[in-house]
Design a protein around this motif. Structure first.
Motif, short mmCIF file in Angstrom:
data_model
loop_
_atom_site.label_atom_id
_atom_site.label_comp_id
_atom_site.label_asym_id
_atom_site.label_seq_id
_atom_site.Cartn_x
_atom_site.Cartn_y
_atom_site.Cartn_z
N ALA A 319 0.83 -1.20 0.00
CA ALA A 319 0.00 0.00 0.00
C ALA A 319 0.87 1.25 0.00
CB ALA A 319 -0.92 0.00 1.22
N ARG A 320 1.94 1.23 0.79
CA ARG A 320 2.86 2.38 0.82
C ARG A 320 3.43 2.66 -0.56
NH1 ARG A 320 8.38 0.63 2.78
NH2 ARG A 320 8.27 -0.10 0.61
N ASP A 321 3.87 1.61 -1.25
CA ASP A 321 4.45 1.79 -2.58
C ASP A 321 3.43 2.38 -3.56
OD1 ASP A 321 6.80 0.77 -1.62
OD2 ASP A 321 6.52 -1.24 -2.47
N ALA A 322 2.17 1.94 -3.44
CA ALA A 322 1.12 2.46 -4.32
C ALA A 322 0.95 3.96 -4.11
CB ALA A 322 -0.19 1.73 -4.07
N LEU A 323 0.92 4.40 -2.85
CA LEU A 323 0.73 5.81 -2.55
C LEU A 323 1.91 6.64 -3.07
CD1 LEU A 323 -0.60 5.67 1.14
CD2 LEU A 323 -1.91 5.75 -0.96
N ILE A 324 3.12 6.16 -2.82
CA ILE A 324 4.31 6.90 -3.24
C ILE A 324 4.41 6.97 -4.76
CG2 ILE A 324 6.84 6.89 -3.22
CD1 ILE A 324 6.70 5.70 -0.40
N ASP A 325 4.05 5.87 -5.44
CA ASP A 325 4.17 5.80 -6.89
C ASP A 325 3.05 6.54 -7.62
OD1 ASP A 325 6.46 4.35 -6.56
OD2 ASP A 325 5.50 2.39 -6.89
#
Length: 349
Positions: A319-325
């Motif tokens: 989920a973190r990667d989705a938000l950052i990307d």
């Protein structure tokens, strides 16, 4: 009054000058809710909070349009002004002696409006108010002030913020937003009755139908609820009204900034109220990540993304990667047909 408006009311009250620059309030709002740093609705949210302060007569906006920032929509005032504080009323016949329950408030009250409020409360207590039943706040507000919304506005003033006055003293309580839920009868769940929440109402409709199908096939009975989006942190306080009482609150929402912040806030409120924790519906999030449907979204700063994703536990890193990307996973990707093909995952929720 919203949580953001109450926070800004504190900043206004604490300001050393009568005129407060909105830039300073904007910064304070982002400190209170870091999602406002990137949310496209940030200006609108802050504008709405300022209008709440105006309605509560805590600030006055500029009267001329030249004192508004119109470079973006919606326009925001460049400053707000705190209304002049009324002069302290000093009675020539000596200081007012308040009932014991109002002594703390009496030490704070110095303006005409505050003294008038305490006189109203004192009369309520004198006439047997302490033995009155607790009622919804708007009912008591209408009785005492002839205005059903007045008491909610007063909660933002210093007599209530200090704790010197409380709704409990007035034998009333805030009513949480009604919770939308349906009970589906089925097999007894040995882990305790579950309440399965969908963030969005279309997914709620699909989960409701699939749960009915599976319960008819021998699956567990449970409550299926609609979290009403941003209202869920308030609506979760209505969970004790459900019968049978849920032993578990399981949430499924979008994988985006708000979709993660909402259940985290609801979880904090639920725990403070002694309710079960709000936990992720992991099998449904597994289906959501597996569906590989991605929608573009505003990139979220890494520190904000890490904090927001923490609630999602074992899927926090993804989920973190989705938000950052800069993309989001809408929960509607786990639709009726996919759920029907995998309805056995309801056993694990």
């Amino acid at each position: 009054m919203s949580a953001l408006a109450r926070y800004l009311a504190d900043r206004v009250e604490a300001a050393p000058t009568q005129r407060i620059e909105v830039e300073a309030l904007y910064t304070a709002a982002v400190t209170f809710d870091r999602s406002l740093a990137t949310a496209p609705t940030a200006r609108g949210d802050i504008r709405d909070a300022l209008h709440e302060l105006v309605a509560a007569e805590l600030v006055v906006l500029p009267s001329s349009s030249r004192h508004f920032d119109v470079r973006a929509v919606p326009a925001l005032p460049l400053w707000v002004r705190r209304p002049p504080r009324e002069r302290i009323v000093r009675e020539t016949r000596g200081a007012r002696v308040w009932p014991v329950a109002l002594e703390a408030a009496g030490r704070i009250a110095g303006r005409d409006d505050e003294v008038a409020l305490l006189e109203t409360v004192a009369a309520f207590l004198r006439d047997g108010g302490t033995s009155r039943p607790r009622v919804p706040m708007r009912e008591r507000s209408l009785e005492l002030f002839g205005d059903e919304k007045r008491l909610n506005k007063l909660l933002a003033t210093r007599l209530f913020r200090s704790g010197a006055l409380t709704p409990d003293l007035l034998r009333c309580y805030s009513v949480p937003i009604p919770f939308v839920s349906q009970w589906i009868s089925g097999a007894v769940d040995t882990r305790g009755t579950a309440l399965l929440i969908a963030e969005n109402h279309h997914t709620y409709a699909s989960l409701l139908e699939v749960t009915r199908h599976y319960a008819a096939e021998g699956g567990p009975g449970r409550h299926v609820g609609y979290g009403t989006g941003n209202q869920f942190p308030s609506a979760v306080l209505s969970v004790p009204l459900l019968v049978p009482a849920p032993a578990r609150i399981v949430y499924f929402g979008d994988v985006d900034l708000k979709g993660l912040q909402i259940p985290a806030a609801a979880n904090a409120g639920a725990r403070a109220a002694g309710l079960p924790e709000v936990v992720p519906a992991y099998p449904l999030y597994e289906l959501l990540f597996g569906a590989r449907h991605r929608s573009p979204a505003a990139r979220v700063p890494a520190a904000v993304a890490v904090e927001a994703a923490e609630w999602l536990g074992q899927y926090a890193e993804r989920a973190r990667d989705a938000l950052i990307d800069g993309f989001r996973l809408p929960q509607e990707a786990v639709g009726y047909e996919l759920l029907m093909d995998h309805r056995d995952v309801l056993d694990a929720i």
